[in-house]
Design an enzyme around this catalytic site. Structure first.
Site, PDB file in Angstrom:
ATOM      1  N   LYS A   1      -6.518  -2.151  -0.738  1.00  0.00           N
ATOM      2  CA  LYS A   1      -7.375  -1.943   0.432  1.00  0.00           C
ATOM      3  C   LYS A   1      -7.947  -3.264   0.939  1.00  0.00           C
ATOM      4  CE  LYS A   1      -7.562   2.615   1.041  1.00  0.00           C
ATOM      5  NZ  LYS A   1      -7.362   3.336   2.297  1.00  0.00           N
TER       6      LYS A   1
ATOM      7  N   GLU B   1     -13.756   4.644  -2.717  1.00  0.00           N
ATOM      8  CA  GLU B   1     -12.338   4.951  -2.538  1.00  0.00           C
ATOM      9  C   GLU B   1     -11.795   5.789  -3.698  1.00  0.00           C
ATOM     10  OE1 GLU B   1      -9.157   4.963  -0.207  1.00  0.00           O
ATOM     11  OE2 GLU B   1     -10.760   3.549   0.269  1.00  0.00           O
ATOM     12  N   ASP B   2     -11.150   6.905  -3.374  1.00  0.00           N
ATOM     13  CA  ASP B   2     -10.392   7.722  -4.328  1.00  0.00           C
ATOM     14  C   ASP B   2     -11.233   8.242  -5.483  1.00  0.00           C
ATOM     15  OD1 ASP B   2      -8.295   7.346  -2.667  1.00  0.00           O
ATOM     16  OD2 ASP B   2      -6.997   6.340  -4.094  1.00  0.00           O
TER      17      ASP B   2
ATOM     18  N   ASN C   1      -0.320  11.818   0.461  1.00  0.00           N
ATOM     19  CA  ASN C   1       0.507  10.695   0.050  1.00  0.00           C
ATOM     20  C   ASN C   1       0.325  10.470  -1.449  1.00  0.00           C
ATOM     21  OD1 ASN C   1      -1.900   9.053  -0.221  1.00  0.00           O
ATOM     22  ND2 ASN C   1      -1.853   8.737   1.986  1.00  0.00           N
TER      23      ASN C   1
ATOM     24  N   ARG D   1      -9.234  10.147  -8.490  1.00  0.00           N
ATOM     25  CA  ARG D   1      -8.282  10.911  -7.672  1.00  0.00           C
ATOM     26  C   ARG D   1      -7.484   9.923  -6.842  1.00  0.00           C
ATOM     27  NH1 ARG D   1      -7.774  12.752  -2.786  1.00  0.00           N
ATOM     28  NH2 ARG D   1      -9.802  11.918  -2.147  1.00  0.00           N
TER      29      ARG D   1
ATOM     30  N   ASP E   1     -13.943   6.077   2.373  1.00  0.00           N
ATOM     31  CA  ASP E   1     -12.751   6.024   3.218  1.00  0.00           C
ATOM     32  C   ASP E   1     -11.986   7.340   3.216  1.00  0.00           C
ATOM     33  OD1 ASP E   1     -10.874   4.662   4.915  1.00  0.00           O
ATOM     34  OD2 ASP E   1      -9.535   4.519   3.195  1.00  0.00           O
ATOM     35  N   ASP E   2     -11.956   8.037   2.080  1.00  0.00           N
ATOM     36  CA  ASP E   2     -11.225   9.297   2.010  1.00  0.00           C
ATOM     37  C   ASP E   2     -11.872  10.359   2.897  1.00  0.00           C
ATOM     38  OD1 ASP E   2      -9.361   8.456  -0.153  1.00  0.00           O
ATOM     39  OD2 ASP E   2     -11.227   8.291  -1.259  1.00  0.00           O
TER      40      ASP E   2
ATOM     41  N   TYR F   1       0.853  -1.195   0.000  1.00  0.00           N
ATOM     42  CA  TYR F   1       0.000   0.000   0.000  1.00  0.00           C
ATOM     43  C   TYR F   1       0.881   1.234   0.000  1.00  0.00           C
ATOM     44  CZ  TYR F   1      -4.373   2.309  -0.086  1.00  0.00           C
ATOM     45  OH  TYR F   1      -5.421   3.067  -0.519  1.00  0.00           O
TER      46      TYR F   1
END
Length: 540
Positions: free
Chosen positions: A168, A239-240, A401, A150, A262-263, A97
């Site tokens: 994940k 996610e993202d 990150n 993203r 999650d973000d 990850y």
């Protein structure tokens, strides 16, 4: 193990990633499954296999080569892969990850070896249920979906973003014991606006610009209906996604299906936990901390929302709590009266003169500075020294990150603050030697939060996931930070305890589900033992 599995024999068994043991098959098993002569004669234990894997892994000259090596192992022998990850979490997690997964996503089409996961594309309208029916697992409990819009701080990576759901879900299994056979990674391919990818002859996604919001939402609705029909009660983790899309999907589905982003919510909980620990180190309360964010995307405002809820739970009224939280975006300090403000920023648009970041820092004199910009090196020496000038222990979170996008490094934060900073980051950093003192910055990794939240929600059969579940998850995580951790600058517990962390969070989340009436499963007499017994443990 189902009753038909012993019938899988010979090379079919050796090639089945869930059943194979490779050279660890015993003499009796080799006879039973028709493996005699198909393996070298020496029987090796799982421990010996791990030794060999580590030897080969450590020969690799780059992290991306290590990532490829581990991906091949995951596809070949799941139990051995997860045993390796669990037993060597500190070494392996940065490879599977952040930060290495960022590079893996950028190079996804060029290092592609074997398909993993489900691809739902703009060409599949009206047929999404067929795609879901093609997934071989009869039972799925956990789904991670991205549209690649993203990816970390790297932007639009289209179908290359499939590395994120795969990674994940590997953490769901390694950290919280979710059975890997019940995990489903999904790429929602609706095109990409990344011209470099569209020109890449090896790119594996749709070669078209991203579709509009209405068409997008219709396709997502078709997917949600199809996947919840086949796998009712499964957890869906978004996610993202780009910020507007992330908020739109969360608001649309959060009360209809078991899901979270999650973000927005996972990052919020892990950051809040770090603030609880920092407040403890400073000898103060959360409500006494003034927080300034650089960056006001979905992750940042999600953290802000949960900080406000935590302050209110500790006794502050909403207006007072919100006045403790400030944001700076590309146009400067987020203030009331600005003509263009996205809806997620409005609660934090305070009455105040417009300021740039530097002046906001000098005027507001925050106790906490949180970076969620995706722009590296924005916490300069001047910024850190300004924070140190108005705080005995400035709290500095550089959350962007992968590592290349961090607002500052741990070494910079410690040196520029004279070792006074309470630092956390989105990517891992090595310990820093400051005179005779060694400081060990802990990564504010979402892996501390989302696996445990999922574990608890599934254990309770939750109908939806509430903000209160993330609040209890943050408090549970903070409670596990010891005085010894704080003494060396760590605001999070050691990663070697991650399965215990996930279990404690899982219990807290499940209890919150039962207490709030969101649970559908009966509550066992011993919640902790029941959840612990349900966790996948990769041995053979």
């Amino acid at each position: 193990m189902s009753t038909d599995q012993p019938e899988i024999r010979g090379f079919a068994r050796l090639g089945n990633r869930s059943l194979t043991k490779g050279t660890a098959f015993t003499e009796a098993e080799r006879d039973r499954y028709g493996l005699r002569g198909l393996l070298p004669p020496q029987v090796l234990s799982m421990e010996r296999q791990i030794e060999r894997l580590l030897e080969n892994l450590r020969r690799k000259s780059s992290d991306i080569e290590k990532y490829i090596f581990l991906s091949a192992l995951q596809n070949r022998n799941e139990r051995l892969y997860y045993r390796l990850v669990i037993d060597h979490m500190h070494e392996i997690m940065p490879i599977i990850y952040t930060p290495t997964v960022g590079q893996a996503c950028k190079e996804f089409a060029h290092i592609f070896r074997e398909p993993r996961g489900l691809y739902v594309t703009d060409r599949d309208r009206g047929r999404v249920a067929e795609l879901v029916a093609n997934w071989p697992a009869k039972e799925v409990s956990t789904i991670v979906i991205t549209d690649g819009g993203r990816i970390l701080g790297l932007g639009d990576l289209g179908t290359n973003g499939m590395g994120i759901p795969v990674g994940k879900l590997a953490l769901y299994t390694a950290c919280a014991g979710i059975d890997p056979t019940r995990c489903l990674p999904v790429m929602f391919d609706v095109g990409t606006n990344n011209e470099e990818l569209l020109k890449d002859p090896l790119y594996l996604g749709l070669r078209q610009p991203r579709i509009g919001a209405q068409a997008y939402d219709e396709l997502m609705q078709e997917f949600i209906e199809a996947v919840t029909a086949r796998y009712p009660g499964a957890l869906i983790q978004f996610e993202d996604f780009q910020t507007p899309t992330a908020y739109r999907l969360l608001e649309r589905y959060r009360d209809k299906v078991l899901c979270f982003n999650d973000d927005i919510q996972g990052t919020a909980a892990v950051s809040l936990s770090g603030l609880f620990a920092a407040a403890r180190a400073r000898g103060t309360t959360l409500g006494e901390l003034k927080v300034l964010f650089l960056g006001a995307g979905s992750a940042a405002t999600g953290i802000g929302d949960l900080i406000v809820k935590a302050m209110m739970a500790d006794g502050l009224d909403q207006e007072t709590a919100r006045r403790q939280v400030w944001f700076v975006d590309r146009e400067g300090l987020v203030v009331a009266g600005r003509e263009t403000l996205e809806s997620h920023k409005l609660p934090f648009a305070h009455e105040h003169p417009a300021l740039d970041f530097r002046d906001a820092l000098q005027t507001l004199k925050p106790n906490v500075l949180i970076g969620a910009t995706g722009s590296p090196n924005t916490f300069t020496e001047e910024v850190v020294r300004a924070m140190t000038a108005c705080n005995e222990q400035p709290v500095i979170f550089a959350l962007s990150n992968p590592t290349s996008r961090a607002e500052c490094t741990a070494e910079q934060a410690y040196h520029w603050s004279g070792g006074r900073a309470l630092f956390a980051s989105g990517s891992p950093f090595d310990p820093v030697q400051l005179g005779e003192r060694e400081l060990r910055p802990a990564q504010g990794n979402n892996a501390y939060i989302f696996p445990g939240v999922g574990l608890g929600a599934l254990a309770a059969g939750a109908r939806s996931i509430s903000d209160e579940m993330f609040l209890v998850a943050a408090r549970s995580l903070a409670e596990l930070v010891t005085g010894e951790d704080l003494a060396v600058g760590a605001l999070y517990p050691n990663l070697t305890h991650i399965r215990d962390v996930s279990l404690q969070i899982g219990v807290a989340v499940a209890e919150e589900a039962w207490a709030s009436g969101l649970a559908t499963a009966p509550r066992p007499d011993d919640v902790r033992e029941a959840i612990a017994q349900s966790m996948y443990n990769p041995y053979y």
